[in-house]
Design an enzyme around this catalytic site. Structure first.
Site, PDB file in Angstrom:
ATOM      1  N   ARG A   1       0.851  -1.185   0.000  1.00 20.99           N
ATOM      2  CA  ARG A   1       0.000   0.000   0.000  1.00 20.99           C
ATOM      3  C   ARG A   1       0.888   1.236   0.000  1.00 20.99           C
ATOM      4  O   ARG A   1       1.932   1.264   0.648  1.00 20.99           O
ATOM      5  CB  ARG A   1      -0.936   0.018   1.217  1.00 20.99           C
ATOM      6  CG  ARG A   1      -2.087  -0.982   1.118  1.00 20.99           C
ATOM      7  CD  ARG A   1      -3.039  -0.627  -0.016  1.00 20.99           C
ATOM      8  NE  ARG A   1      -4.146  -1.574  -0.153  1.00 20.99           N
ATOM      9  CZ  ARG A   1      -4.133  -2.634  -0.941  1.00 20.99           C
ATOM     10  NH1 ARG A   1      -3.053  -2.913  -1.655  1.00 20.99           N
ATOM     11  NH2 ARG A   1      -5.190  -3.408  -1.029  1.00 20.99           N
TER      12      ARG A   1
ATOM     13  N   GLU B   1      -4.341   7.231  -5.258  1.00 21.91           N
ATOM     14  CA  GLU B   1      -4.520   6.496  -6.513  1.00 21.91           C
ATOM     15  C   GLU B   1      -5.876   6.827  -7.126  1.00 21.91           C
ATOM     16  O   GLU B   1      -6.869   6.899  -6.409  1.00 21.91           O
ATOM     17  CB  GLU B   1      -4.420   4.981  -6.257  1.00 21.91           C
ATOM     18  CG  GLU B   1      -3.050   4.532  -5.804  1.00 21.91           C
ATOM     19  CD  GLU B   1      -2.915   3.022  -5.657  1.00 21.91           C
ATOM     20  OE1 GLU B   1      -3.906   2.307  -5.945  1.00 21.91           O
ATOM     21  OE2 GLU B   1      -1.839   2.552  -5.262  1.00 21.91           O
TER      22      GLU B   1
ATOM     23  N   HIS C   1      -0.418   0.051  -9.815  1.00 19.77           N
ATOM     24  CA  HIS C   1      -1.056  -0.916  -8.911  1.00 19.77           C
ATOM     25  C   HIS C   1      -1.466  -2.174  -9.666  1.00 19.77           C
ATOM     26  O   HIS C   1      -2.617  -2.629  -9.607  1.00 19.77           O
ATOM     27  CB  HIS C   1      -2.277  -0.276  -8.237  1.00 19.77           C
ATOM     28  CG  HIS C   1      -2.656  -0.960  -6.956  1.00 19.77           C
ATOM     29  ND1 HIS C   1      -3.223  -0.304  -5.889  1.00 19.77           N
ATOM     30  CD2 HIS C   1      -2.548  -2.254  -6.559  1.00 19.77           C
ATOM     31  CE1 HIS C   1      -3.450  -1.154  -4.898  1.00 19.77           C
ATOM     32  NE2 HIS C   1      -3.053  -2.355  -5.296  1.00 19.77           N
TER      33      HIS C   1
END
Length: 310
Positions: A234, A263, A282
């Site tokens: 994360r 994000e 990601h």
């Protein structure tokens, strides 16, 4: 409506659910919160990835909700307390994308250790930086340091051993004599020791108040100046600006960041034109195979939960 799916899911898994339940599959719902709230008014299940925020406010619009399926393993976008209070079962796809993440970490480590794969533009333009780029490292014999030692880290440890890496790991949740260390060929170390000794540091911890900003400027200074940092967990666990500053100053050998504090990542000047930095959106846990496994896992688990007696 039995099931609402607000983000991308593998089509065969969606079809399997449609054969048993009424399903609204709309990956764009995550960006239309009012439509999502309306869809959840009569839904018994919600399936999400990492962007849909399953919080108290959303749950208030879902009085019949029984289960939330998470197409992944991180749960920081799902508020556990309100779900428990309402009797909503939360089901992550534990282990289903672990291999994809482990392969991403090893691939990034190989690229950054060798340091020769960013030369395409230079070579194509007539340059020949053979001497400068001929000093890369093989990863066999290096030390891989894992912060967190769950399923992904354990698979990564096994893969790394086949490439000749020594593996150290830090996980305060595991006792030093836990059999998992020996079973997965890793040696437990305190965090400061691991940072000082590792050639490659890979993060595998959830985002919690205790892990936010875990790798900051001070901790980066503890690492070897040619060490490689990889974050696939994360974004908030790592201070992105501090990583960029360390790379620019030559106090860090390389870094791969697949996750970010915000994000999608907005235009970020501090991350542009940084040497030896790999950025990806990601996707470490995304592959064709992982998408199939994750979607099938969650579809089957949600179906079982909906069929089970109340």
């Amino acid at each position: 409506m039995d099931i609402v799916i607000s983000e991308f899911m593998d089509e065969p898994a969606v079809q399997r659910l449609r054969e048993q339940f009424s399903v609204l599959y709309d990956p764009g719902l995550v960006d239309r919160p009012l439509d999502l709230q309306s869809a959840l008014a009569r839904s018994r299940a919600l399936i999400v990835r990492n962007r849909t925020q399953v919080n108290q406010a959303l749950l208030e619009h879902a009085p019949r909700l029984q289960v939330v399926g998470r197409l992944g393993v991180g749960l920081d976008n799902i508020e556990q307390g309100p779900c428990r209070d309402r009797g909503v079962q939360v089901i992550p796809a534990t282990g289903a994308n672990a291999r994809a993440v482990a392969e991403y970490v090893l691939g990034a480590a190989l690229l950054l250790a060798r340091g020769a794969f960013g030369s395409t533009r230079a070579v194509a333009s007539g340059q020949w930086p053979r001497t400068a780029l001929g000093q890369g490292r093989e990863i066999g014999g290096l030390i891989l340091g894992l912060i967190g030692f769950g399923d992904i880290a354990r698979q990564l440890s096994a893969m790394a051993g086949h490439l000749g890496l020594s593996v150290f790991a830090h996980d305060p949740g595991l006792a030093p004599d836990d059999p998992a260390w020996a079973a997965h060929r890793a040696r437990p170390l305190a965090l400061d020791e691991l940072l000082a000794q590792a050639d490659i540091v890979s993060l595998h911890v959830p985002l919690l108040p205790s892990t936010r900003g875990l790798i900051d400027a001070r901790r980066l200074e503890q690492m070897k100046p040619d060490a490689i940092l990889i974050n696939t967990t994360r974004g908030g666990v790592v201070d992105e600006a501090a990583v960029a500053a360390a790379l620019r100053a030559g106090r860090l050998g390389g870094a791969a960041l697949d996750v970010f504090d915000e994000e999608p990542l907005p235009c970020s000047e501090h991350l542009q034109d940084v040497p030896n930095l790999i950025l990806s959106p990601h996707i470490a846990g995304l592959s064709r195979q992982a998408n199939t496994r994750v979607s099938a896992f969650v579809a089957d688990a949600v179906a079982r939960q909906l069929r089970s007696p109340s």
